[in-house]
Motif scaffolding. Structure first.
Motif, PDB file in Angstrom:
ATOM      1  N   ASP A  31       0.799  -1.217   0.040  1.00 36.80           N
ATOM      2  CA  ASP A  31      -0.061  -0.093  -0.063  1.00 36.80           C
ATOM      3  C   ASP A  31       0.805   1.262  -0.010  1.00 36.80           C
ATOM      4  N   ASN A  32       0.705   2.296   0.793  1.00 32.40           N
ATOM      5  CA  ASN A  32       1.406   3.543   0.818  1.00 32.40           C
ATOM      6  C   ASN A  32       2.811   3.469   1.914  1.00 32.40           C
ATOM      7  N   VAL A  33       3.203   2.055   2.050  1.00 33.09           N
ATOM      8  CA  VAL A  33       4.479   1.984   2.858  1.00 33.09           C
ATOM      9  C   VAL A  33       5.499   1.521   2.208  1.00 33.09           C
ATOM     10  N   LEU A  34       6.667   2.030   1.941  1.00 32.72           N
ATOM     11  CA  LEU A  34       7.922   1.509   1.735  1.00 32.72           C
ATOM     12  C   LEU A  34       9.065   1.242   2.465  1.00 32.72           C
ATOM     13  N   VAL A  35       9.370   0.157   2.369  1.00 31.38           N
ATOM     14  CA  VAL A  35      10.466  -0.284   3.317  1.00 31.38           C
ATOM     15  C   VAL A  35      11.928  -0.483   2.639  1.00 31.38           C
ATOM     16  N   MET A  36      12.906   0.197   3.119  1.00 32.07           N
ATOM     17  CA  MET A  36      14.355   0.001   2.484  1.00 32.07           C
ATOM     18  C   MET A  36      15.330  -0.053   3.342  1.00 32.07           C
ATOM     19  N   THR A  37      16.358  -0.111   3.007  1.00 34.23           N
ATOM     20  CA  THR A  37      17.558  -0.138   3.617  1.00 34.23           C
ATOM     21  C   THR A  37      18.049   1.344   4.316  1.00 34.23           C
ATOM     22  N   TYR A  38      18.199   1.353   5.678  1.00 40.68           N
ATOM     23  CA  TYR A  38      18.405   2.554   5.996  1.00 40.68           C
ATOM     24  C   TYR A  38      19.962   3.159   6.072  1.00 40.68           C
ATOM     25  N   VAL A  39      20.026   4.419   5.549  1.00 38.93           N
ATOM     26  CA  VAL A  39      21.245   4.797   5.150  1.00 38.93           C
ATOM     27  C   VAL A  39      21.942   5.550   6.225  1.00 38.93           C
ATOM     28  N   SER A  40      23.263   5.280   6.838  1.00 39.34           N
ATOM     29  CA  SER A  40      23.566   5.640   7.984  1.00 39.34           C
ATOM     30  C   SER A  40      24.834   6.502   7.986  1.00 39.34           C
ATOM     31  N   LEU A  41      25.357   7.452   8.646  1.00 42.50           N
ATOM     32  CA  LEU A  41      26.727   7.772   8.729  1.00 42.50           C
ATOM     33  C   LEU A  41      27.063   7.984  10.289  1.00 42.50           C
ATOM     34  N   ASP A  42      28.052   7.312  10.496  1.00 38.25           N
ATOM     35  CA  ASP A  42      28.579   7.160  11.920  1.00 38.25           C
ATOM     36  C   ASP A  42      27.149   6.795  12.887  1.00 38.25           C
ATOM     37  N   GLU A  43      26.609   5.650  12.387  1.00 37.08           N
ATOM     38  CA  GLU A  43      25.642   5.097  13.279  1.00 37.08           C
ATOM     39  C   GLU A  43      24.291   6.257  13.727  1.00 37.08           C
ATOM     40  N   SER A  44      24.330   7.435  13.068  1.00 40.30           N
ATOM     41  CA  SER A  44      23.163   8.188  12.835  1.00 40.30           C
ATOM     42  C   SER A  44      22.494   7.991  11.572  1.00 40.30           C
ATOM     43  N   PRO A  45      21.381   8.748  11.062  1.00 39.89           N
ATOM     44  CA  PRO A  45      20.689   8.954   9.868  1.00 39.89           C
ATOM     45  C   PRO A  45      21.790   9.768   9.199  1.00 39.89           C
ATOM     46  N   ALA A  46      21.884   9.251   7.997  1.00 41.33           N
ATOM     47  CA  ALA A  46      22.735   9.905   7.076  1.00 41.33           C
ATOM     48  C   ALA A  46      22.202  11.395   6.835  1.00 41.33           C
ATOM     49  N   PRO A  47      23.199  12.498   6.841  1.00 44.04           N
ATOM     50  CA  PRO A  47      22.646  13.954   6.637  1.00 44.04           C
ATOM     51  C   PRO A  47      22.452  13.994   5.115  1.00 44.04           C
ATOM     52  N   GLN A  48      21.592  15.032   4.807  1.00 42.15           N
ATOM     53  CA  GLN A  48      21.609  15.306   3.127  1.00 42.15           C
ATOM     54  C   GLN A  48      22.594  16.352   2.911  1.00 42.15           C
ATOM     55  N   LEU A  49      22.981  16.200   1.841  1.00 43.49           N
ATOM     56  CA  LEU A  49      24.271  16.759   1.447  1.00 43.49           C
ATOM     57  C   LEU A  49      24.106  18.308   1.830  1.00 43.49           C
ATOM     58  N   ARG A  50      23.365  18.807   1.674  1.00 40.51           N
ATOM     59  CA  ARG A  50      23.350  20.379   1.619  1.00 40.51           C
ATOM     60  C   ARG A  50      23.743  20.709   3.359  1.00 40.51           C
ATOM     61  N   SER A  51      23.695  19.634   4.225  1.00 38.64           N
ATOM     62  CA  SER A  51      23.602  20.176   5.641  1.00 38.64           C
ATOM     63  C   SER A  51      25.179  19.786   6.332  1.00 38.64           C
ATOM     64  N   ILE A  52      26.011  19.353   5.447  1.00 34.13           N
ATOM     65  CA  ILE A  52      27.309  19.137   5.823  1.00 34.13           C
ATOM     66  C   ILE A  52      28.266  19.723   5.086  1.00 34.13           C
ATOM     67  N   GLY A  53      29.390  20.171   5.664  1.00 38.24           N
ATOM     68  CA  GLY A  53      30.559  20.716   4.675  1.00 38.24           C
ATOM     69  C   GLY A  53      31.547  19.696   4.595  1.00 38.24           C
ATOM     70  N   LEU A  54      32.058  19.385   3.411  1.00 40.73           N
ATOM     71  CA  LEU A  54      32.827  18.616   2.970  1.00 40.73           C
ATOM     72  C   LEU A  54      34.231  19.026   2.441  1.00 40.73           C
ATOM     73  N   LYS A  55      35.306  18.447   2.862  1.00 39.58           N
ATOM     74  CA  LYS A  55      36.596  18.887   2.202  1.00 39.58           C
ATOM     75  C   LYS A  55      36.617  18.796   0.863  1.00 39.58           C
ATOM     76  N   ALA A  56      37.285  19.836   0.183  1.00 37.80           N
ATOM     77  CA  ALA A  56      37.250  19.803  -1.079  1.00 37.80           C
ATOM     78  C   ALA A  56      37.370  18.503  -1.985  1.00 37.80           C
ATOM     79  N   ASP A  57      38.168  17.785  -1.756  1.00 37.03           N
ATOM     80  CA  ASP A  57      38.710  16.687  -2.471  1.00 37.03           C
ATOM     81  C   ASP A  57      37.721  15.689  -2.329  1.00 37.03           C
ATOM     82  N   ILE A  58      36.825  15.675  -1.149  1.00 42.79           N
ATOM     83  CA  ILE A  58      35.884  14.549  -1.017  1.00 42.79           C
ATOM     84  C   ILE A  58      34.609  15.137  -1.717  1.00 42.79           C
TER      85      ILE A  58
END
Ligand SMILES: Nc1ncnc2c1ncn2[C@@H]1O[C@H](COP(=O)(O)OP(=O)(O)O)[C@@H](O)[C@H]1O
Ligand SMILES: [Mg+2]
Length: 263
Positions: free
Chosen positions: A141-168
């Motif tokens: 129905d209206n429920v989708l189950v998928m694997t959980y994406v994480s970073l350091d055991e927390s929900p992975a942040p959206q790209l917009r909310s993290i600062g990445l080093k230039a090479d990364i």
């Protein structure tokens, strides 16, 4: 719903406080967990897909995403589409002209169900081409189950909310460019809502999410969505100091230009 089912769910929706009166989250929760949705969750639980729902990771306009656990304690992301009129209106415009969904009745619940199924199918298509999206686990129905994406055991942040080093950041751009190019040629899909909001930064690098609106490359509107995706992505990475030239992506753009698909 029968008392027995309610009791079953109550134990397994513990972290959510959905039965708590006057909580500020109460209204949202009531909207998301209507009776039919509770029944759907009940089925997913009795079928052994989900053992427990823990807490909301995100509360969006069209749905909520929860952290769930499977029977082995493994983490899942459970995306529950709201079956409200507002959701129906915003989804209908995408699904209307997609040839795969011609037969869908103009019925609110049926359309939202189709939408969840479409997101599930699109995740499969991307995965089959080894592109970085969550792995689809189940849809009902209206429920989708998928694997959980994480970073350091927390929900992975959206790209917009993290600062990445230039090479990364540069490496992330190349992965996203590859996602667009191979998505188009191999998975034969155009994401359609690709931006720093729908790319998570995880332990294993960028993961693209929110693929419900993705359309097949041959679909008439696909070049327009593709152009928008490329523009959004280039703009974001340029603003953050990355070099946005990428041979494969540049080639796709010029190919579409010569085919007069992109103006
Ligand atoms: N598989 C997942 N693993 C971890 N977090 C997720 C996952 N899917 C979604 N999320 C979280 O939920 C948010 C909303 O999900 P998304 O699919 O973008 O729905 P929408 O934008 O339609 O609300 C994401 O920005 C992300 O924070
Ligand atoms: Mg999103």
């Amino acid at each position: 719903m029968e008392e027995e089912k309610y009791r079953f769910l109550e134990h397994r929706l513990e972290g959510l406080n959905i039965r708590e009166k006057d909580s500020s989250a109460r209204k949202t929760m009531d909207e998301v967990f209507d009776e039919k949705t509770l029944l759907t969750l009940y089925k997913l639980m009795t079928r052994g897909v989900i053992e427990k729902l823990e807490f909301p990771i995100s509360t969006g306009k069209e749905g909520n995403v929860f952290l769930g656990l499977d029977r082995d304690g493994g983490q899942l992301a459970v995306k529950i589409y709201r079956t409200s009129n507002a959701t129906y209106r915003s989804l209908a415009r995408y699904i209307e002209d997609d040839p795969r969904f011609r037969k869908v009745k103009r019925n609110r619940r049926a359309l939202i169900k189709e939408w969840a199924r479409k997101e599930f199918q699109n995740l499969h298509r991307y995965r089959n081409t080894s592109l970085p999206v969550p792995e689809p686990v189940a849809v009902l129905d209206n429920v989708l189950v998928m694997t959980y994406v994480s970073l350091d055991e927390s929900p992975a942040p959206q790209l917009r909310s993290i600062g990445l080093k230039a090479d990364i950041l540069q490496a992330v751009f190349d992965t996203v460019a590859d996602f667009i190019v191979r998505g188009y040629h191999e998975a034969k899909l155009v994401h359609g809502d690709l931006s720093e909001f729908n790319i998570l930064y995880s332990d294993s690098g960028p993961v693209v999410i929110d693929v419900g609106q993705a359309v097949i490359s041959s679909y008439a509107m696909a070049p327009i969505y593709l152009k928008r995706d490329i523009e959004n992505i280039r703009k974001y990475f340029l603003r953050n100091g990355a070099d946005i030239s990428n041979p494969a992506l540049d080639e796709l753009v010029s190919q579409l230009k010569t085919e007069h698909l992109l103006l």
